[in-house]
Scaffold this motif. Structure first.
Motif, PDB file in Angstrom:
ATOM      1  N   MET A   9       0.833  -1.206   0.000  1.00 31.28           N
ATOM      2  CA  MET A   9       0.000   0.000   0.000  1.00 31.28           C
ATOM      3  C   MET A   9       0.867   1.255   0.000  1.00 31.28           C
ATOM      4  O   MET A   9       0.613   2.187  -0.757  1.00 31.28           O
ATOM      5  CB  MET A   9      -0.931   0.000   1.216  1.00 31.28           C
ATOM      6  N   GLU A  10       1.898   1.269   0.825  1.00 35.82           N
ATOM      7  CA  GLU A  10       2.784   2.428   0.905  1.00 35.82           C
ATOM      8  C   GLU A  10       3.537   2.642  -0.406  1.00 35.82           C
ATOM      9  O   GLU A  10       3.666   3.775  -0.881  1.00 35.82           O
ATOM     10  CB  GLU A  10       3.760   2.264   2.065  1.00 35.82           C
ATOM     11  N   ALA A  11       4.016   1.554  -0.996  1.00 36.79           N
ATOM     12  CA  ALA A  11       4.753   1.664  -2.260  1.00 36.79           C
ATOM     13  C   ALA A  11       3.855   2.178  -3.373  1.00 36.79           C
ATOM     14  O   ALA A  11       4.258   3.041  -4.164  1.00 36.79           O
ATOM     15  CB  ALA A  11       5.349   0.309  -2.636  1.00 36.79           C
ATOM     16  N   PHE A  12       2.630   1.678  -3.440  1.00 41.05           N
ATOM     17  CA  PHE A  12       1.706   2.138  -4.477  1.00 41.05           C
ATOM     18  C   PHE A  12       1.393   3.616  -4.326  1.00 41.05           C
ATOM     19  O   PHE A  12       1.290   4.337  -5.311  1.00 41.05           O
ATOM     20  CB  PHE A  12       0.406   1.312  -4.440  1.00 41.05           C
ATOM     21  N   GLN A  13       1.221   4.065  -3.100  1.00 48.24           N
ATOM     22  CA  GLN A  13       0.895   5.470  -2.865  1.00 48.24           C
ATOM     23  C   GLN A  13       2.048   6.387  -3.249  1.00 48.24           C
ATOM     24  O   GLN A  13       1.833   7.535  -3.614  1.00 48.24           O
ATOM     25  CB  GLN A  13       0.495   5.678  -1.407  1.00 48.24           C
ATOM     26  N   MET A  14       3.262   5.880  -3.187  1.00 51.12           N
ATOM     27  CA  MET A  14       4.426   6.699  -3.525  1.00 51.12           C
ATOM     28  C   MET A  14       4.644   6.800  -5.032  1.00 51.12           C
ATOM     29  O   MET A  14       5.282   7.748  -5.494  1.00 51.12           O
ATOM     30  CB  MET A  14       5.680   6.118  -2.866  1.00 51.12           C
ATOM     31  N   LEU A  15       4.116   5.857  -5.797  1.00 55.02           N
ATOM     32  CA  LEU A  15       4.348   5.870  -7.243  1.00 55.02           C
ATOM     33  C   LEU A  15       3.428   6.879  -7.915  1.00 55.02           C
ATOM     34  O   LEU A  15       2.232   6.925  -7.616  1.00 55.02           O
ATOM     35  CB  LEU A  15       4.137   4.465  -7.820  1.00 55.02           C
ATOM     36  N   PRO A  16       3.959   7.662  -8.839  1.00 55.78           N
ATOM     37  CA  PRO A  16       3.184   8.766  -9.402  1.00 55.78           C
ATOM     38  C   PRO A  16       2.092   8.362 -10.400  1.00 55.78           C
ATOM     39  O   PRO A  16       1.112   9.076 -10.551  1.00 55.78           O
ATOM     40  CB  PRO A  16       4.247   9.628 -10.095  1.00 55.78           C
ATOM     41  N   ASP A  17       2.258   7.238 -11.097  1.00 56.27           N
ATOM     42  CA  ASP A  17       1.258   6.890 -12.118  1.00 56.27           C
ATOM     43  C   ASP A  17       1.191   5.381 -12.309  1.00 56.27           C
ATOM     44  O   ASP A  17       1.980   4.622 -11.751  1.00 56.27           O
ATOM     45  CB  ASP A  17       1.575   7.585 -13.450  1.00 56.27           C
ATOM     46  N   TRP A  18       0.209   4.962 -13.125  1.00 55.75           N
ATOM     47  CA  TRP A  18      -0.005   3.526 -13.314  1.00 55.75           C
ATOM     48  C   TRP A  18       1.097   2.878 -14.137  1.00 55.75           C
ATOM     49  O   TRP A  18       1.349   1.683 -13.991  1.00 55.75           O
ATOM     50  CB  TRP A  18      -1.389   3.256 -13.917  1.00 55.75           C
ATOM     51  N   GLU A  19       1.800   3.607 -14.943  1.00 56.35           N
ATOM     52  CA  GLU A  19       2.919   3.009 -15.677  1.00 56.35           C
ATOM     53  C   GLU A  19       3.959   2.485 -14.689  1.00 56.35           C
ATOM     54  O   GLU A  19       4.459   1.355 -14.812  1.00 56.35           O
ATOM     55  CB  GLU A  19       3.549   4.033 -16.628  1.00 56.35           C
ATOM     56  N   ASP A  20       4.273   3.295 -13.684  1.00 52.85           N
ATOM     57  CA  ASP A  20       5.217   2.867 -12.653  1.00 52.85           C
ATOM     58  C   ASP A  20       4.643   1.742 -11.796  1.00 52.85           C
ATOM     59  O   ASP A  20       5.357   0.834 -11.384  1.00 52.85           O
ATOM     60  CB  ASP A  20       5.616   4.042 -11.767  1.00 52.85           C
ATOM     61  N   ARG A  21       3.356   1.795 -11.527  1.00 53.78           N
ATOM     62  CA  ARG A  21       2.718   0.741 -10.730  1.00 53.78           C
ATOM     63  C   ARG A  21       2.732  -0.589 -11.486  1.00 53.78           C
ATOM     64  O   ARG A  21       2.970  -1.636 -10.883  1.00 53.78           O
ATOM     65  CB  ARG A  21       1.297   1.142 -10.361  1.00 53.78           C
ATOM     66  N   TYR A  22       2.496  -0.536 -12.796  1.00 51.81           N
ATOM     67  CA  TYR A  22       2.563  -1.770 -13.597  1.00 51.81           C
ATOM     68  C   TYR A  22       3.967  -2.361 -13.559  1.00 51.81           C
ATOM     69  O   TYR A  22       4.139  -3.579 -13.480  1.00 51.81           O
ATOM     70  CB  TYR A  22       2.147  -1.520 -15.044  1.00 51.81           C
ATOM     71  N   LYS A  23       4.976  -1.508 -13.595  1.00 48.08           N
ATOM     72  CA  LYS A  23       6.366  -1.994 -13.508  1.00 48.08           C
ATOM     73  C   LYS A  23       6.592  -2.689 -12.164  1.00 48.08           C
ATOM     74  O   LYS A  23       7.241  -3.730 -12.097  1.00 48.08           O
ATOM     75  CB  LYS A  23       7.351  -0.837 -13.692  1.00 48.08           C
ATOM     76  N   MET A  24       6.059  -2.106 -11.100  1.00 45.08           N
ATOM     77  CA  MET A  24       6.195  -2.724  -9.791  1.00 45.08           C
ATOM     78  C   MET A  24       5.470  -4.066  -9.735  1.00 45.08           C
ATOM     79  O   MET A  24       5.989  -5.041  -9.177  1.00 45.08           O
ATOM     80  CB  MET A  24       5.658  -1.804  -8.701  1.00 45.08           C
ATOM     81  N   ILE A  25       4.290  -4.121 -10.329  1.00 46.97           N
ATOM     82  CA  ILE A  25       3.519  -5.372 -10.359  1.00 46.97           C
ATOM     83  C   ILE A  25       4.293  -6.444 -11.126  1.00 46.97           C
ATOM     84  O   ILE A  25       4.390  -7.591 -10.690  1.00 46.97           O
ATOM     85  CB  ILE A  25       2.124  -5.131 -10.965  1.00 46.97           C
ATOM     86  N   GLU A  26       4.861  -6.069 -12.276  1.00 49.61           N
ATOM     87  CA  GLU A  26       5.658  -7.033 -13.044  1.00 49.61           C
ATOM     88  C   GLU A  26       6.862  -7.503 -12.236  1.00 49.61           C
ATOM     89  O   GLU A  26       7.237  -8.679 -12.296  1.00 49.61           O
ATOM     90  CB  GLU A  26       6.092  -6.435 -14.373  1.00 49.61           C
ATOM     91  N   ASP A  27       7.463  -6.603 -11.477  1.00 53.83           N
ATOM     92  CA  ASP A  27       8.598  -6.974 -10.631  1.00 53.83           C
ATOM     93  C   ASP A  27       8.176  -7.988  -9.570  1.00 53.83           C
ATOM     94  O   ASP A  27       8.917  -8.926  -9.270  1.00 53.83           O
ATOM     95  CB  ASP A  27       9.196  -5.723  -9.982  1.00 53.83           C
ATOM     96  N   LEU A  28       6.990  -7.809  -8.992  1.00 54.37           N
ATOM     97  CA  LEU A  28       6.470  -8.788  -8.028  1.00 54.37           C
ATOM     98  C   LEU A  28       6.407 -10.173  -8.665  1.00 54.37           C
ATOM     99  O   LEU A  28       6.774 -11.172  -8.049  1.00 54.37           O
ATOM    100  CB  LEU A  28       5.067  -8.398  -7.563  1.00 54.37           C
ATOM    101  N   GLY A  29       5.931 -10.232  -9.896  1.00 54.15           N
ATOM    102  CA  GLY A  29       5.829 -11.507 -10.610  1.00 54.15           C
ATOM    103  C   GLY A  29       7.177 -12.116 -10.885  1.00 54.15           C
ATOM    104  O   GLY A  29       7.325 -13.343 -10.903  1.00 54.15           O
ATOM    105  N   GLY A  30       8.182 -11.283 -11.090  1.00 51.66           N
ATOM    106  CA  GLY A  30       9.521 -11.775 -11.352  1.00 51.66           C
ATOM    107  C   GLY A  30      10.142 -12.475 -10.150  1.00 51.66           C
ATOM    108  O   GLY A  30      11.058 -13.284 -10.302  1.00 51.66           O
ATOM    109  N   HIS A  31       9.646 -12.180  -8.960  1.00 54.55           N
ATOM    110  CA  HIS A  31      10.172 -12.807  -7.743  1.00 54.55           C
ATOM    111  C   HIS A  31       9.411 -14.084  -7.380  1.00 54.55           C
ATOM    112  O   HIS A  31       9.783 -14.771  -6.431  1.00 54.55           O
ATOM    113  CB  HIS A  31      10.116 -11.832  -6.569  1.00 54.55           C
TER     114      HIS A  31
END
Length: 139
Positions: free
Chosen positions: A7-29
């Motif tokens: 929740m904290e990480a999502f709130q810090m990201l400025p837009d959905w492009e960055d959030r999608y990158k974070m989501i893809e990173d979660l999948g990579g782990h």
């Protein structure tokens, strides 16, 4: 990553492009499922991308439901990792009592996904519930 950190990480990201990158990173782990578990029985129905979900009970007392997921694309793998976070370290009964909407509603995830991706995530949540019901009977 736990739910609060997400929740904290999502709130810090400025837009959905960055959030999608974070989501893809979660999948990579997320570890891949072994090939023998990529079966029709484990496949999540109504998901456009090939995706699979398995679960087993831990040896803890009380037993916790442990989910393992895999998908063909990094975004779907990441979405699965994200959607499974609220169910980590919970008994089957606790999984059934968990409302993922309470977590994901404030994130605006539903409005950021296409209708087909939303349908796939709903199918994932349906399969989570099915597996929790199955394992609650054996716990």
């Amino acid at each position: 990553m736990n739910v609060q950190e997400l929740m904290e990480a999502f709130q810090m990201l400025p837009d959905w492009e960055d959030r999608y990158k974070m989501i893809e990173d979660l999948g990579g782990h997320m570890p891949n499922l072994p090939a023998e578990q990529l079966t029709e029985e484990n496949r999540i129905k109504d998901c456009n991308t090939q995706a699979w979900l398995t679960a087993h009970l831990s040896d803890e007392d009380p037993p916790k439901l442990v989910f393992h997921a895999d998908a063909e694309t990094s975004l779907v793998r990441g979405l699965m990792a994200l959607m499974l976070l609220p169910f980590r370290d919970k008994t089957p009964e606790e999984v059934l009592a968990t409302d993922p909407e309470e977590l994901f509603g404030p994130l605006g995830l539903e409005s950021a996904l296409s209708p087909t991706r939303r349908a796939g995530m709903e199918a994932l949540m349906f399969r989570v519930r099915e597996l929790a019901i199955e394992h609650a009977a054996t716990a």
